[in-house]
Design a protein around this motif. Sequence first.
Motif, PDB file in Angstrom:
ATOM      1  N   PRO A   1       4.896   2.186  54.126  1.00 57.11           N
ATOM      2  CA  PRO A   1       4.029   1.246  53.400  1.00 57.11           C
ATOM      3  C   PRO A   1       4.404   1.216  51.916  1.00 57.11           C
ATOM      4  N   GLU A   2       4.015   0.144  51.254  1.00 56.12           N
ATOM      5  CA  GLU A   2       4.187   0.082  49.810  1.00 56.12           C
ATOM      6  C   GLU A   2       3.150   0.986  49.181  1.00 56.12           C
ATOM      7  N   PRO A   3       3.365   1.618  48.097  1.00 51.96           N
ATOM      8  CA  PRO A   3       4.515   1.563  47.209  1.00 51.96           C
ATOM      9  C   PRO A   3       5.601   2.577  47.547  1.00 51.96           C
ATOM     10  N   TYR A   4       5.404   3.343  48.653  1.00 53.77           N
ATOM     11  CA  TYR A   4       6.369   4.389  48.982  1.00 53.77           C
ATOM     12  C   TYR A   4       7.780   3.826  49.157  1.00 53.77           C
ATOM     13  N   ARG A   5       7.874   2.735  49.897  1.00 57.17           N
ATOM     14  CA  ARG A   5       9.184   2.147  50.170  1.00 57.17           C
ATOM     15  C   ARG A   5       9.896   1.754  48.880  1.00 57.17           C
ATOM     16  N   GLU A   6       9.174   1.075  48.005  1.00 52.64           N
ATOM     17  CA  GLU A   6       9.814   0.592  46.789  1.00 52.64           C
ATOM     18  C   GLU A   6      10.152   1.731  45.826  1.00 52.64           C
TER      19      GLU A   6
ATOM     20  N   ALA B   1       4.871   8.415  39.792  1.00 50.93           N
ATOM     21  CA  ALA B   1       6.141   8.067  40.440  1.00 50.93           C
ATOM     22  C   ALA B   1       6.710   9.275  41.184  1.00 50.93           C
ATOM     23  N   ARG B   2       6.625  10.451  40.573  1.00 49.06           N
ATOM     24  CA  ARG B   2       7.115  11.675  41.219  1.00 49.06           C
ATOM     25  C   ARG B   2       6.353  11.969  42.518  1.00 49.06           C
ATOM     26  N   VAL B   3       5.051  11.893  42.449  1.00 52.85           N
ATOM     27  CA  VAL B   3       4.216  12.188  43.622  1.00 52.85           C
ATOM     28  C   VAL B   3       4.478  11.155  44.722  1.00 52.85           C
ATOM     29  N   THR B   4       4.573   9.892  44.347  1.00 50.49           N
ATOM     30  CA  THR B   4       4.808   8.832  45.326  1.00 50.49           C
ATOM     31  C   THR B   4       6.173   9.005  45.989  1.00 50.49           C
ATOM     32  N   PHE B   5       7.188   9.347  45.195  1.00 51.87           N
ATOM     33  CA  PHE B   5       8.520   9.587  45.745  1.00 51.87           C
ATOM     34  C   PHE B   5       8.500  10.779  46.700  1.00 51.87           C
ATOM     35  N   TYR B   6       7.834  11.845  46.304  1.00 63.16           N
ATOM     36  CA  TYR B   6       7.736  13.041  47.144  1.00 63.16           C
ATOM     37  C   TYR B   6       7.051  12.699  48.476  1.00 63.16           C
ATOM     38  N   ARG B   7       5.969  11.940  48.406  1.00 60.40           N
ATOM     39  CA  ARG B   7       5.249  11.564  49.630  1.00 60.40           C
ATOM     40  C   ARG B   7       6.112  10.657  50.512  1.00 60.40           C
ATOM     41  N   ALA B   8       6.882   9.773  49.898  1.00 60.54           N
ATOM     42  CA  ALA B   8       7.782   8.903  50.668  1.00 60.54           C
ATOM     43  C   ALA B   8       8.816   9.744  51.403  1.00 60.54           C
ATOM     44  N   ARG B   9       9.392  10.718  50.713  1.00 61.28           N
ATOM     45  CA  ARG B   9      10.363  11.616  51.354  1.00 61.28           C
ATOM     46  C   ARG B   9       9.732  12.369  52.516  1.00 61.28           C
ATOM     47  N   CYS B  10       8.529  12.854  52.317  1.00 60.01           N
ATOM     48  CA  CYS B  10       7.830  13.584  53.387  1.00 60.01           C
ATOM     49  C   CYS B  10       7.598  12.679  54.591  1.00 60.01           C
ATOM     50  N   LYS B  11       7.177  11.436  54.351  1.00 60.08           N
ATOM     51  CA  LYS B  11       6.926  10.500  55.446  1.00 60.08           C
ATOM     52  C   LYS B  11       8.220  10.186  56.197  1.00 60.08           C
ATOM     53  N   LEU B  12       9.340  10.056  55.471  1.00 53.30           N
ATOM     54  CA  LEU B  12      10.616   9.803  56.116  1.00 53.30           C
ATOM     55  C   LEU B  12      11.060  10.997  56.960  1.00 53.30           C
ATOM     56  N   LYS B  13      10.823  12.197  56.447  1.00 52.39           N
ATOM     57  CA  LYS B  13      11.173  13.410  57.205  1.00 52.39           C
ATOM     58  C   LYS B  13      10.313  13.553  58.443  1.00 52.39           C
ATOM     59  N   GLU B  14       9.022  13.217  58.335  1.00 47.83           N
ATOM     60  CA  GLU B  14       8.114  13.294  59.482  1.00 47.83           C
ATOM     61  C   GLU B  14       8.594  12.383  60.613  1.00 47.83           C
ATOM     62  N   GLU B  15       9.073  11.192  60.261  1.00 43.31           N
ATOM     63  CA  GLU B  15       9.525  10.246  61.265  1.00 43.31           C
ATOM     64  C   GLU B  15      10.815  10.692  61.945  1.00 43.31           C
ATOM     65  N   SER B  16      11.630  11.498  61.249  1.00 42.76           N
ATOM     66  CA  SER B  16      12.903  11.903  61.828  1.00 42.76           C
ATOM     67  C   SER B  16      12.752  13.066  62.796  1.00 42.76           C
TER      68      SER B  16
END
Length: 158
Positions: free
Chosen positions: A111-116, A142-157
């Motif tokens: 979801p946005e804003p994680y993707r962007e 921005a740091r927290v959002t980036f970290y959460r985006a990385r976590c979400k990507l890792k969860e999906e993998s």
Amino acid sequence: MEPFEDVYDRYFRDVLQFAYSMCGDRYLAEEIAQETFFKALRQMSSFRGECSVKSWLFQIARNDYLSRCRKGKRLTSLEDATEPVQSESLEERLLDQESAMELHRRLHRLPEPYREVFSLRVFGELSFADIGDLFDKSDSWARVTFYRARCKLKEEST
């Protein structure tokens, strides 16, 4: 602000890479980058200096891309049809393409804003301060959002 020619020389490659990270099409990215500098030249007097010049240019590019998406003007690429045959084996190329496609699929499901934020940081190589400026937020956001985006990507993998 420095002379426009210097701004163009310094930031064109960054804007082009940023545009490419959003659209994934080399020709569309070039068009967006050119349009970004055209708009920036026309709007130089409106630049207030509240953010870096690079962030300002990225905002213009982002808005141009989003406008194109809303208007349905996304272009298809002929790059795949004209791409030369590479020396590596077909199996290696397919594996690389499959893993890259899987990453992009997962990224586009965010979801946005994680993707962007993730795209701006990884593909656009922006600092957290610049990303925060783009969203009118802090660099910590921005740091927290980036970290959460990385976590979400890792969860999906997994």
